[in-house]
Design a protein around this motif. Structure first.
Motif, PDB file in Angstrom:
ATOM      1  N   LYS A 248       0.838  -1.216   0.000  1.00 41.15           N
ATOM      2  CA  LYS A 248       0.000   0.000   0.000  1.00 41.15           C
ATOM      3  C   LYS A 248       0.863   1.252   0.000  1.00 41.15           C
ATOM      4  N   GLY A 249       1.936   1.238   0.798  1.00 44.11           N
ATOM      5  CA  GLY A 249       2.837   2.386   0.813  1.00 44.11           C
ATOM      6  C   GLY A 249       3.505   2.578  -0.530  1.00 44.11           C
ATOM      7  N   LEU A 250       3.916   1.480  -1.155  1.00 44.60           N
ATOM      8  CA  LEU A 250       4.542   1.549  -2.476  1.00 44.60           C
ATOM      9  C   LEU A 250       3.592   2.149  -3.498  1.00 44.60           C
ATOM     10  N   ASN A 251       2.358   1.656  -3.545  1.00 47.27           N
ATOM     11  CA  ASN A 251       1.396   2.161  -4.523  1.00 47.27           C
ATOM     12  C   ASN A 251       1.061   3.629  -4.285  1.00 47.27           C
ATOM     13  N   VAL A 276      13.532   5.634 -14.021  1.00 48.37           N
ATOM     14  CA  VAL A 276      13.237   4.526 -14.940  1.00 48.37           C
ATOM     15  C   VAL A 276      13.840   3.227 -14.416  1.00 48.37           C
ATOM     16  N   PHE A 277      15.099   3.293 -13.960  1.00 49.93           N
ATOM     17  CA  PHE A 277      15.740   2.105 -13.395  1.00 49.93           C
ATOM     18  C   PHE A 277      14.975   1.600 -12.177  1.00 49.93           C
ATOM     19  N   ASP A 278      14.610   2.522 -11.276  1.00 51.56           N
ATOM     20  CA  ASP A 278      13.913   2.132 -10.049  1.00 51.56           C
ATOM     21  C   ASP A 278      12.557   1.503 -10.356  1.00 51.56           C
ATOM     22  N   LEU A 279      11.850   2.055 -11.330  1.00 57.15           N
ATOM     23  CA  LEU A 279      10.533   1.530 -11.683  1.00 57.15           C
ATOM     24  C   LEU A 279      10.637   0.147 -12.325  1.00 57.15           C
ATOM     25  N   ILE A 280      11.665  -0.060 -13.132  1.00 59.90           N
ATOM     26  CA  ILE A 280      11.864  -1.387 -13.722  1.00 59.90           C
ATOM     27  C   ILE A 280      12.117  -2.412 -12.619  1.00 59.90           C
ATOM     28  N   GLU A 281      12.925  -2.048 -11.629  1.00 63.28           N
ATOM     29  CA  GLU A 281      13.197  -2.959 -10.517  1.00 63.28           C
ATOM     30  C   GLU A 281      11.922  -3.264  -9.727  1.00 63.28           C
ATOM     31  N   VAL A 282      11.079  -2.237  -9.549  1.00 68.60           N
ATOM     32  CA  VAL A 282       9.799  -2.454  -8.859  1.00 68.60           C
ATOM     33  C   VAL A 282       8.947  -3.444  -9.637  1.00 68.60           C
ATOM     34  N   GLU A 283       8.881  -3.267 -10.944  1.00 72.78           N
ATOM     35  CA  GLU A 283       8.039  -4.134 -11.770  1.00 72.78           C
ATOM     36  C   GLU A 283       8.582  -5.559 -11.825  1.00 72.78           C
ATOM     37  N   ILE A 284       9.899  -5.716 -11.777  1.00 69.97           N
ATOM     38  CA  ILE A 284      10.480  -7.065 -11.775  1.00 69.97           C
ATOM     39  C   ILE A 284       9.992  -7.850 -10.561  1.00 69.97           C
ATOM     40  N   ARG A 285       9.875  -7.152  -9.427  1.00 69.31           N
ATOM     41  CA  ARG A 285       9.441  -7.823  -8.192  1.00 69.31           C
ATOM     42  C   ARG A 285       7.928  -7.827  -8.019  1.00 69.31           C
ATOM     43  N   SER A 286       7.220  -7.079  -8.845  1.00 68.63           N
ATOM     44  CA  SER A 286       5.779  -6.884  -8.637  1.00 68.63           C
ATOM     45  C   SER A 286       4.985  -8.131  -8.990  1.00 68.63           C
ATOM     46  N   GLN A 287       3.963  -8.376  -8.182  1.00 64.66           N
ATOM     47  CA  GLN A 287       3.013  -9.445  -8.467  1.00 64.66           C
ATOM     48  C   GLN A 287       1.579  -8.940  -8.317  1.00 64.66           C
ATOM     49  N   GLU A 288       1.405  -7.631  -8.398  1.00 63.98           N
ATOM     50  CA  GLU A 288       0.094  -7.031  -8.177  1.00 63.98           C
ATOM     51  C   GLU A 288      -0.325  -6.206  -9.391  1.00 63.98           C
ATOM     52  N   LYS A 289      -1.565  -6.366  -9.787  1.00 61.79           N
ATOM     53  CA  LYS A 289      -2.094  -5.684 -10.965  1.00 61.79           C
ATOM     54  C   LYS A 289      -1.978  -4.166 -10.848  1.00 61.79           C
ATOM     55  N   LYS A 290      -2.408  -3.606  -9.724  1.00 65.21           N
ATOM     56  CA  LYS A 290      -2.409  -2.154  -9.581  1.00 65.21           C
ATOM     57  C   LYS A 290      -0.996  -1.595  -9.655  1.00 65.21           C
ATOM     58  N   THR A 291      -0.024  -2.272  -9.050  1.00 66.30           N
ATOM     59  CA  THR A 291       1.361  -1.801  -9.104  1.00 66.30           C
ATOM     60  C   THR A 291       1.848  -1.766 -10.549  1.00 66.30           C
ATOM     61  N   THR A 292       1.552  -2.813 -11.307  1.00 67.22           N
ATOM     62  CA  THR A 292       1.968  -2.859 -12.712  1.00 67.22           C
ATOM     63  C   THR A 292       1.321  -1.741 -13.518  1.00 67.22           C
ATOM     64  N   GLU A 293       0.048  -1.471 -13.272  1.00 72.82           N
ATOM     65  CA  GLU A 293      -0.635  -0.390 -13.989  1.00 72.82           C
ATOM     66  C   GLU A 293       0.014   0.962 -13.685  1.00 72.82           C
ATOM     67  N   LEU A 294       0.358   1.188 -12.428  1.00 73.11           N
ATOM     68  CA  LEU A 294       0.977   2.456 -12.046  1.00 73.11           C
ATOM     69  C   LEU A 294       2.375   2.594 -12.650  1.00 73.11           C
TER      70      LEU A 294
END
Length: 406
Positions: A248-251, A276-294
């Motif tokens: 929740k804090g991340l989103n 851009v680098f930080d967001l790619i790293e977030v998406e690599i670890r992401s398993q949540e739809k809303k995080t990927t959309e953001l």
């Protein structure tokens, strides 16, 4: 209570089907038990009278039916020998006048802690009180309190105030009010995020991130135009902190970045801060739809500039991260991902980039988009990308197929 006792029908709440303890009459003329009708209106989010089906706004008055309550009380007393329990005296409901006075007490240092505890207890007791307190200026009072903590560098009461802001969920009501034009709000929330005293309290920092998200949604555009590079560096530094332990804090922080994207200067500072680098790293670890959309929404804005695209391509997983969620998450993600690939194809479409797209499955996804039941503009984007690099991909595909055949 003895099963043979017949309870008068007008003592029974139409919702709970039990004897009313605190009968109140709605504007539709029907009497309900207060607890039942408030749960119907505020917890279940209904806006019609359950009996008459007429409109029943959440902010409409519920008038205490004192006569009926006296009758119920007298009937219970006369049937006490048969096991009928007396109804308890109703607790006086919170009034807007009382709420305004409580919120005003937040400005007095000697009353602040006690007032915060009272406000939190009321918010937990009844959702109707949330609406009432927000209307009485709770959000403004709490944010003013947090700003005063920042100015004095005092953390006493800070955790309670942030918890209450998070609890009511709509701390600023429909309009942000004058506080959303005060730059000190953003400084205060950023202070909470980096405060040494709260370094290990991820919950408090997550609540501060949520408050910052709400403030950005209500903020005056001038505030969003005046953000500084250090702001984005601090936000990005906390993406990793929240990423593994507090989604929740991340989103909330991702929403903040997305709301800041429409201004070109903000996008430049994000790219320069390594977003851009930080967001790619977030998406690599992401398993949540809303995080990927953001993440994809922010990357779309950042890739509208050359430095953003260059940063994406310099990451070994850049194209793969954009390709992976296509056809897997949502139409919004498909739209953003294909738009990013289109930008890369148009402005950075070297043979090396085209071969990387083939290697990570981008070409296969584009072909699937062409065959699936997708919006015409998505198919057109996919077709244009495929046509642009068809020479490179045809040769590579021929070599790949001939190798497999041998």
């Amino acid at each position: 209570m003895d099963d043979n006792i017949e309870v008068p029908k007008y003592f029974i709440c139409p919702i709970s089907l039990e004897i009313m303890k605190d009968p109140v009459t709605a504007v539709t003329g029907i009497t309900y038990d207060r607890e039942s009708i408030e749960h119907w209106l505020y917890t279940s989010n209904n806006t019609i009278c359950p009996l008459t089906k007429q409109p029943l706004p959440r902010d409409s008055d519920l008038t205490p039916n004192h006569t009926l309550r006296r009758l119920i009380k007298a009937w219970c007393a006369s049937n006490a020998a048969n096991g009928v329990q007396p109804i308890p005296s109703p607790k006086p409901p919170l009034s807007k006048f009382h709420a305004v006075n409580l919120i005003r007490d937040l400005s007095f240092p000697d009353l602040q802690m006690k007032t915060l505890q009272k406000l939190e207890a009321l918010a937990l007791e009844n959702e109707r009180y949330w609406v009432l307190m927000v209307g009485a200026g709770l959000g403004t009072g709490l944010i003013s309190f947090i700003i005063s903590c920042y100015e004095k560098r005092e953390t006493r009461g800070l955790e309670e105030a942030l918890s209450l802001l998070y609890l009511v969920r709509t701390p600023l009501g429909k309009s942000g009010g004058p506080l959303t034009e005060n730059d000190e709000i953003i400084k205060s929330m950023m202070w909470v995020l980096v405060c040494d005293c709260l370094r290990d309290n991820v919950v408090v920092k997550s609540q501060a991130a949520y408050a910052l998200r709400v403030i950005f949604q209500k903020a005056n555009p001038r505030m969003l135009e005046s953000l500084k590079p250090d702001f984005f560096k601090n936000i990005l530094s906390h993406l990793g902190e929240f990423g593994n332990i507090c989604r929740k804090g991340l989103n909330s922080l991702l929403y903040v970045l997305l709301d800041a994207c429409p201004w070109g200067r903000n996008r430049v500072w994000m790219v320069e801060s390594g977003a851009v680098f930080d967001l790619i790293e977030v998406e690599i670890r992401s398993q949540e739809k809303k995080t990927t959309e953001l993440v994809l929404g922010i990357l779309y804005h950042l890739c509208s500039c050359a430095d953003g695209r260059a940063q994406l391509l310099s990451h070994t997983a850049g194209i793969a991260v954009i390709t992976r969620p296509i056809l897997k998450v949502s139409s919004m993600v498909d739209d953003r991902a294909l738009s990013i690939i289109w930008l890369i194809s148009k402005y950075c479409g070297t043979n090396e980039v085209a071969e990387e797209m083939l290697r990570v499955g981008t070409v296969a996804k584009l072909c699937m988009v062409m065959q699936a039941n997708y919006a015409p503009h998505l198919k057109e984007n996919a077709r244009e990308i495929l046509m642009t690099h068809s020479d490179v991909w045809n040769v590579s595909l021929s070599l790949y197929v001939s190798t497999l055949t041998r």
